[in-house]
Motif scaffolding. Structure first.
Motif, PDB file in Angstrom:
ATOM      1  N   ARG B   6       0.873  -1.168  -0.014  1.00  0.00           N
ATOM      2  CA  ARG B   6       0.061   0.063  -0.034  1.00  0.00           C
ATOM      3  C   ARG B   6       1.005   1.170  -0.185  1.00  0.00           C
ATOM      4  N   VAL B   8       1.455   5.295  -0.100  1.00  0.00           N
ATOM      5  CA  VAL B   8       0.842   6.770  -0.180  1.00  0.00           C
ATOM      6  C   VAL B   8       1.614   7.440  -1.058  1.00  0.00           C
ATOM      7  N   PHE B  10       2.275  11.420  -2.044  1.00  0.00           N
ATOM      8  CA  PHE B  10       2.111  13.001  -1.964  1.00  0.00           C
ATOM      9  C   PHE B  10       2.746  13.602  -3.032  1.00  0.00           C
ATOM     10  N   TYR B  30      -0.662   1.528 -14.641  1.00  0.00           N
ATOM     11  CA  TYR B  30       0.127   1.097 -13.430  1.00  0.00           C
ATOM     12  C   TYR B  30      -0.441   0.579 -12.463  1.00  0.00           C
ATOM     13  N   PRO B  31      -0.094  -0.111 -11.713  1.00  0.00           N
ATOM     14  CA  PRO B  31      -0.622  -0.769 -10.603  1.00  0.00           C
ATOM     15  C   PRO B  31      -1.451  -0.042  -9.505  1.00  0.00           C
ATOM     16  N   PRO B  32      -2.611  -0.415  -9.198  1.00  0.00           N
ATOM     17  CA  PRO B  32      -3.431   0.511  -8.567  1.00  0.00           C
ATOM     18  C   PRO B  32      -3.180   0.676  -7.017  1.00  0.00           C
ATOM     19  N   ILE B  34      -1.159   2.685  -5.410  1.00  0.00           N
ATOM     20  CA  ILE B  34      -0.994   3.979  -5.012  1.00  0.00           C
ATOM     21  C   ILE B  34      -2.199   4.639  -4.708  1.00  0.00           C
ATOM     22  N   ARG B  35      -2.260   5.496  -3.552  1.00  0.00           N
ATOM     23  CA  ARG B  35      -3.310   6.333  -3.338  1.00  0.00           C
ATOM     24  C   ARG B  35      -2.659   7.671  -3.101  1.00  0.00           C
ATOM     25  N   VAL B  36      -3.370   8.761  -3.799  1.00  0.00           N
ATOM     26  CA  VAL B  36      -2.784  10.157  -3.809  1.00  0.00           C
ATOM     27  C   VAL B  36      -3.205  10.976  -3.047  1.00  0.00           C
ATOM     28  N   ILE B  37      -2.505  11.928  -2.285  1.00  0.00           N
ATOM     29  CA  ILE B  37      -2.835  13.053  -1.501  1.00  0.00           C
ATOM     30  C   ILE B  37      -2.271  14.026  -2.271  1.00  0.00           C
ATOM     31  N   ARG B  52       2.899   9.471  10.244  1.00  0.00           N
ATOM     32  CA  ARG B  52       1.454   8.954  10.422  1.00  0.00           C
ATOM     33  C   ARG B  52       0.871   7.673   9.349  1.00  0.00           C
ATOM     34  N   ALA B  53       1.398   8.115   8.028  1.00  0.00           N
ATOM     35  CA  ALA B  53       0.891   7.147   7.048  1.00  0.00           C
ATOM     36  C   ALA B  53       1.495   5.533   7.313  1.00  0.00           C
ATOM     37  N   GLU B  56      -0.278   3.818  10.337  1.00  0.00           N
ATOM     38  CA  GLU B  56      -1.683   3.622   9.665  1.00  0.00           C
ATOM     39  C   GLU B  56      -1.383   2.354   9.174  1.00  0.00           C
ATOM     40  N   GLY B  57      -0.114   1.853   8.302  1.00  0.00           N
ATOM     41  CA  GLY B  57      -0.355   0.903   7.635  1.00  0.00           C
ATOM     42  C   GLY B  57       0.413   0.903   6.387  1.00  0.00           C
ATOM     43  N   ALA B  58       0.871   1.971   5.814  1.00  0.00           N
ATOM     44  CA  ALA B  58       1.329   2.363   4.530  1.00  0.00           C
ATOM     45  C   ALA B  58       2.837   1.471   4.456  1.00  0.00           C
TER      46      ALA B  58
END
Ligand SMILES: Cc1cc2nc3c(=O)[nH]c(=O)nc-3n(C[C@H](O)[C@H](O)[C@H](O)COP(=O)(O)OP(=O)(O)OC[C@H]3O[C@@H](n4cnc5c(N)ncnc54)[C@H](O)[C@@H]3O)c2cc1C
Ligand code: SF4
Ligand code: SF4
Ligand code: FES
Lengths: 563, 138
Positions: B6, B8, B10, B30-32, B34-37, B52-53, B56-58
């Motif tokens: 997982r 994250v 930035f 590309y592989p899904p 990544i989660r973007v902020i 923090r990320a 939380e489990g990143a």
């Protein structure tokens, strides 16, 4: 408790073809604070926007998340739509599930659907803590500063003054008029510039709206668009002016003769610049070395231009035309004389320009030799120009009384320091940098600072005047606004938390921060703040924050997606 | 089941986020993972968000912004570079894996580079396995 509405767009099949939008809506509906969720084929369409407006009213929403294409596409559209139904535009945010979910994950519908849900959840967290904001209104001082009193500066000043606004025109030299004052006659009709130049100078000097400051220079520039504070050094001391817009019209200079050693530049008195030849055309064609009548002239084009190895790589643009003019003028004055022009190729792009060059050849008998000059030297009181005729392939040598170099056009001296004071960029060759080469040629990248004339790049008079009027129009466009609207997502200081350490003041790249004179805490000049967030990160007390980009929001978003 | 890391991300608004958009617009896959902020600038990234990320489990953090010299806010990316270097030092000191934090320069026209970076990072993290930094209490 917030009442957030979530609107999931299909974008036809662009999103719905990969992401299971129905499932997304069902999942999102379960979240706390989500008062409404729906999907629709095209959210940005009129019916789509109506759906948002209606839901806002019916469900008393106070925040909106549109899950659709990138915010760069329709953030403005949706913020407007939401605002028209009563939700503050700054509590309307986009969840990007097209560019960053459905399109790059076309073969993973399950993962894409889960990702879409998570992306929406993070944006819900942001909206939850978004403040309602109103755009900032910044007043505009309707007074302009024009730097440089050449034909460009004169034109700008006159255009603005004629529209009814005061102008301060600052000229470094003794007189107005710039280089044009030194020209003998102009292409394409050989008329002397004196008439129209004097007229323009007179109009400027006599204009009640223009203050002319000669022998003066801009020493300091503070403030921002609409509200600059400028310090000008004048012969009678330093003066300060508040202006709303600044136009740079500081013109150009010629590549130094001394740097053109291969053409004898700076070494022989009878090798001169074209600007000196303009003076000779006015005052008499006498050789500098011995005062003898000039009977033959060799003109060397591209002296220092189009020469990436040794000098400047670019074309100086104006030389082809003024050399044709000077050679013709010479032949008018000395019909039995000889005029030779060495050129790489002729660039005569302008109305009636090509015809003008042809006339130099056909009517005035100017001899054009296509070839790059290798060497210019003087021997026994004669000037020798050596090169290769690239059409015949043979070496050529000309023996003349005088060699005139078309020195490359370069940035005017002092450009670098002035650019720093104005906080605008210069290009690789020291000219003022326009905001965009095609789309924004008269603006700099600093709001409120515009560029006119040869200060941007070599230009002849018609082009200079066109750009100068363009810059004046931009200034007038600025002055036509009652106030400037600025994004309210700027920094603020939580007074109780600030210890006055000043770290944020150093971190700010826009000098938007200062220490309050007696409270001992940091303050923000919102008109200067660009909302970059540099101050917020350095603040040890978390006292400095950017509106709607707060640590609380980021941490809430991180929690939502890292899990 | 294979371990899916997982990540994250930035991304700064002006360069990397636009580059990610371009990858999508160009349909580069590309592989899904990544989660973007979206940040306005990498210079606005507080290392706390990264920590923090992880808690939380990143499994990995990608920080991406404008190339040196191209930051929309003049020098935010230089500030980020310094800050990330310090963050990595601290992680090392704590015996944590600093190589789970990646800092990359990706311009608005580098959609392919964004996709490649994500791919590369996913492979790297798959080989490494899940992050031990996840806080079991959270
Ligand atoms: C030899 C030659 C012949 C030419 N012949 C022709 C022709 O026939 N037809 C034609 O159309 N064009 C001709 N040109 C081009 C013409 O000279 C330019 O188009 C014109 O001068 C550009 O005007 P400008 O106001 O941008 O710059 P400039 O004429 O260079 O004026 C700039 C002014 O700004 C002032 N200045 C500079 N720095 C500062 C500062 N820091 N603070 C305050 N003031 C400052 C300068 O003193 C000057 O007065 C010729 C050029 C040359 C070199
Ligand atoms: S957000 Fe950026 S521009 Fe605004 S005060 Fe802070 S450092 Fe300066
Ligand atoms: S860094 Fe924070 S505490 Fe220090 S002066 Fe700025 S706002 Fe105040
Ligand atoms: S805006 Fe992209 S790194 Fe600063």
């Amino acid at each position: 408790m917030a009442r957030i509405g979530v609107f999931v767009c299909h974008c036809g099949f662009n999103i719905a073809g990969v992401v299971d939008v129905k499932r997304v809506v069902e999942e999102i509906k379960k979240l706390p604070d989500v008062a409404f969720a729906a999907d629709y084929k095209y959210m940005c369409s009129e019916p789509g926007q109506n759906l948002i407006r209606q839901a806002i009213k019916e469900h008393k929403l106070d925040g909106v998340v549109v899950a659709a294409c990138s915010p760069s596409m329709h953030e403005v559209t949706f913020r407007k739509a939401a605002a028209s139904a009563g939700v503050n535009p700054y509590r309307t945010e986009i969840a990007n599930i097209r560019e960053q979910v459905s399109w790059p994950h076309q073969n993973y519908p399950e993962e894409a659907t889960l990702k879409a849900i998570e992306v929406i959840r993070t944006i819900i967290e942001k909206v939850r803590y978004d403040e309602s904001l109103i755009p900032l209104g910044i007043p505009v001082i309707k007074k302009a500063l024009v730097i440089g009193g050449g034909i460009a500066g004169l034109t700008v000043a006159l255009d603005i003054a004629n529209a009814g606004y005061p102008v301060i025109l600052v000229e470094k030299g003794e007189e107005l008029g710039g280089k044009v004052r030194r020209l003998s006659g102009l292409y394409i009709n050989f008329n002397a510039p004196d008439g129209f130049l004097e007229e323009k100078i007179k109009a400027v000097m006599e204009h009640p709206n223009v203050t002319v400051l000669t022998r003066s220079e801009v020493k300091e520039v503070g403030g921002y668009v609409g509200n600059f504070i400028v310090k000008v050094e004048t012969p009678s001391g330093e003066k300060s002016f508040d202006v709303g817009a600044i136009v740079v019209a500081t013109g150009f200079d010629l590549y130094p003769l001394q740097a053109l050693g291969e053409y004898g530049g700076g070494r022989y008195p009878d090798v001169i610049t074209a600007l000196e030849f303009e003076r000779m055309l006015k005052d008499g064609l006498k050789r500098p070395s011995d005062g003898k009548e000039v009977k033959s002239v060799a003109f060397v084009q591209c002296a220092g231009s189009r020469d990436p190895q040794r000098h400047r790589p670019y074309c100086s643009k104006i030389c082809c035309m003024y050399i044709a003019k000077q050679a013709s003028l010479f032949k008018q004055k000395v019909p039995d004389g000889q005029a030779l022009v060495f050129y790489i190729d002729i660039r005569s792009q302008g109305k009636k320009y090509e015809e003008f060059v042809q006339r130099a050849i056909m009517d005035y008998g100017v001899l054009y030799i296509r070839g790059k000059v290798a060497r210019v030297y003087e021997e026994g009181g004669r000037v020798f120009v050596r090169g290769v005729d690239t059409l015949s392939g043979r070496p050529v040598e000309a023996e003349v009384d005088l060699a005139v170099l078309a020195n490359a056009v370069v940035a005017s001296p002092g450009t670098e320091e002035l650019a720093k004071r104005l906080r605008v960029a210069t290009d690789a060759f020291g000219f003022f940098q326009e905001a965009h080469p095609k789309l924004r040629p008269v603006e700099s990248l600093t709001a409120g600072v515009f560029i006119a004339g040869a200060a941007q790049f070599p230009k002849d008079i018609p082009e200079t005047i066109a750009q100068a009027s363009g810059a004046a129009a931009k200034v007038l466009g600025l002055f036509a606004q009652r106030e400037l609207i600025q994004e309210p997502t700027v920094a603020y200081v939580v007074e109780e938390l600030c210890s006055g350490c000043g770290l944020c003041i150093e971190a700010c790249p826009y000098e938007a921060r200062a220490l309050h004179p007696w409270k001992g805490i940091a303050t923000v000049n919102v008109a200067l703040c660009q909302g970059c967030g540099a101050c917020a990160v350095v603040c040890p007390n978390k006292a400095s924050r950017v509106r709607n980009f707060t640590p609380l929001q980021y941490l809430a978003m991180v929690e939502e997606i890292a899990r | 089941m294979e371990f899916e890391p997982r990540i994250v991300g930035f991304l700064c608004n002006w360069c990397a986020y636009s580059g990610a958009d371009l990858a999508g617009t160009s349909r580069i896959q590309y592989p899904p993972n990544i989660r973007v902020i979206r940040l306005m600038c990498t210079g606005a990234l507080d290392p706390i968000y990264v920590l923090r990320a992880f808690l939380e489990g990143a499994d990995g953090i990608l920080i991406a912004g404008c190339h040196p010299g191209d930051c929309h806010y003049l020098n935010g990316n230089y500030k980020a570079r310094r800050r990330v270097a310090i963050l990595k030092e601290i992680l090392k000191e704590l015996g944590l894996e600093e190589d789970r934090v990646w800092l990359r320069w990706i311009s608005a026209s580098e959609g392919q580079r964004f996709a490649d970076t994500v791919k590369e990072m996913v492979e790297y993290l798959k080989a490494k396995g899940p992050s031990p930094m996840k806080n079991p209490i959270l």
